[in-house]
Write a protein that holds these residues in place. Sequence first.
Motif, PDB file in Angstrom:
ATOM      1  N   ALA A   1       0.849  -1.192   0.000  1.00 48.11           N
ATOM      2  CA  ALA A   1       0.000   0.000   0.000  1.00 48.11           C
ATOM      3  C   ALA A   1       0.882   1.238   0.000  1.00 48.11           C
ATOM      4  CB  ALA A   1      -0.928   0.002   1.210  1.00 48.11           C
ATOM      5  N   ASP A   2       0.363   2.328  -0.527  1.00 48.72           N
ATOM      6  CA  ASP A   2       1.118   3.577  -0.578  1.00 48.72           C
ATOM      7  C   ASP A   2       0.152   4.742  -0.429  1.00 48.72           C
ATOM      8  OD1 ASP A   2       4.059   4.567  -1.684  1.00 48.72           O
ATOM      9  OD2 ASP A   2       2.454   5.990  -2.147  1.00 48.72           O
ATOM     10  N   VAL A   3       0.508   5.671   0.445  1.00 46.16           N
ATOM     11  CA  VAL A   3      -0.263   6.902   0.594  1.00 46.16           C
ATOM     12  C   VAL A   3       0.693   8.068   0.349  1.00 46.16           C
ATOM     13  CG1 VAL A   3      -2.006   5.972   2.153  1.00 46.16           C
ATOM     14  CG2 VAL A   3       0.112   6.894   3.099  1.00 46.16           C
ATOM     15  N   SER A   4       0.227   9.102  -0.348  1.00 46.25           N
ATOM     16  CA  SER A   4       1.119  10.203  -0.683  1.00 46.25           C
ATOM     17  C   SER A   4       0.343  11.499  -0.863  1.00 46.25           C
ATOM     18  CB  SER A   4       1.909   9.898  -1.963  1.00 46.25           C
ATOM     19  OG  SER A   4       1.033   9.769  -3.069  1.00 46.25           O
ATOM     20  N   TYR A   5       1.085  12.592  -0.792  1.00 45.93           N
ATOM     21  CA  TYR A   5       0.533  13.926  -1.052  1.00 45.93           C
ATOM     22  C   TYR A   5       1.603  14.731  -1.786  1.00 45.93           C
ATOM     23  CZ  TYR A   5      -0.484  18.850  -0.409  1.00 45.93           C
ATOM     24  OH  TYR A   5      -0.682  20.182  -0.645  1.00 45.93           O
ATOM     25  N   SER A   6       1.179  15.496  -2.776  1.00 43.16           N
ATOM     26  CA  SER A   6       2.111  16.366  -3.497  1.00 43.16           C
ATOM     27  C   SER A   6       1.449  17.705  -3.798  1.00 43.16           C
ATOM     28  CB  SER A   6       2.587  15.708  -4.797  1.00 43.16           C
ATOM     29  OG  SER A   6       1.508  15.567  -5.702  1.00 43.16           O
ATOM     30  N   HIS A   7       2.280  18.730  -3.868  1.00 41.73           N
ATOM     31  CA  HIS A   7       1.819  20.066  -4.272  1.00 41.73           C
ATOM     32  C   HIS A   7       2.691  20.534  -5.431  1.00 41.73           C
ATOM     33  CE1 HIS A   7       0.169  24.125  -4.046  1.00 41.73           C
ATOM     34  NE2 HIS A   7       1.411  24.555  -4.212  1.00 41.73           N
ATOM     35  N   THR A   8       2.040  21.015  -6.488  1.00 39.39           N
ATOM     36  CA  THR A   8       2.749  21.512  -7.664  1.00 39.39           C
ATOM     37  C   THR A   8       2.545  23.013  -7.787  1.00 39.39           C
ATOM     38  OG1 THR A   8       2.390  19.405  -8.786  1.00 39.39           O
ATOM     39  CG2 THR A   8       3.062  21.265 -10.149  1.00 39.39           C
TER      40      THR A   8
END
Length: 259
Positions: A81-88
């Motif tokens: 499983a993988d959880v992530s957050y990104s801001h561009t």
Amino acid sequence: MIAKPRNTLTFGISYANNASYYGQKSEEKTSYIAAVASYRLKSGLYFTGSAFRLLKDSAKLASASSLGIGYNIKMGSKWVADVSYSHTFYPAYSPFLQAANSNTASVLLNFNYFLTNGISVDYAFGKQDDIFATFTTSKDIELGNLFSKKDGISIAPSIEIVGGTQRFYTTYIENKKIRDSLLDLITPILGGGRSTPATTTKEATSFDLLSYSFKLPLSYYRSSYLIELSYQLSVLSKEAQTGAGDANSFFNITLYYQF
């Protein structure tokens, strides 16, 4: 012997003939080069960063840049499983199709047996709010060595099906109209003329099937670096609004180096 987990730092540089957003692309050409980096801790926590430069963009050092954080969770030998957050960070009136959604929170679940099957849900938000669901099935195939036993060649063909909402397209069209109007002011001064194709939109809040994609990455690797050539063919559903054709082709070449 199974290698012990360790902290890794990876840098990469890539070229793409167009930016893909779930198999869709902008009406304008968005060829770019990018620099990417990631730092992964053996605990599963990781950090990412990237900078993109559109080849047609001579006014900025970076046409977009992003930062991200995530956590990779191994649940036994077959489940991940993988959880992530990104801001561009996008400049005003960016030609990137996804510029309205500067934030993305993602959850991914993979099951690896003979094939690797994955389902991911992405919540993209910013000026607009969209949700996407992606099903992927892929197979890693080792093709052997090229020059010595210390290198290798592999392919990883995959099929991807994407569904989602399309509020992002409303902002893209608004930004495109502004970019076109600015170009209309400049073109007569340069003695030229152009016409803008009519664009139609429909309901963007419904969740629809958007695209089917076939991907074929070919990789050459040694202990510390990897070179990947990747081709993607995306067939858009009739619900996809982006107006850039019924089928899109994407080509990418990337060099990764890991410490």
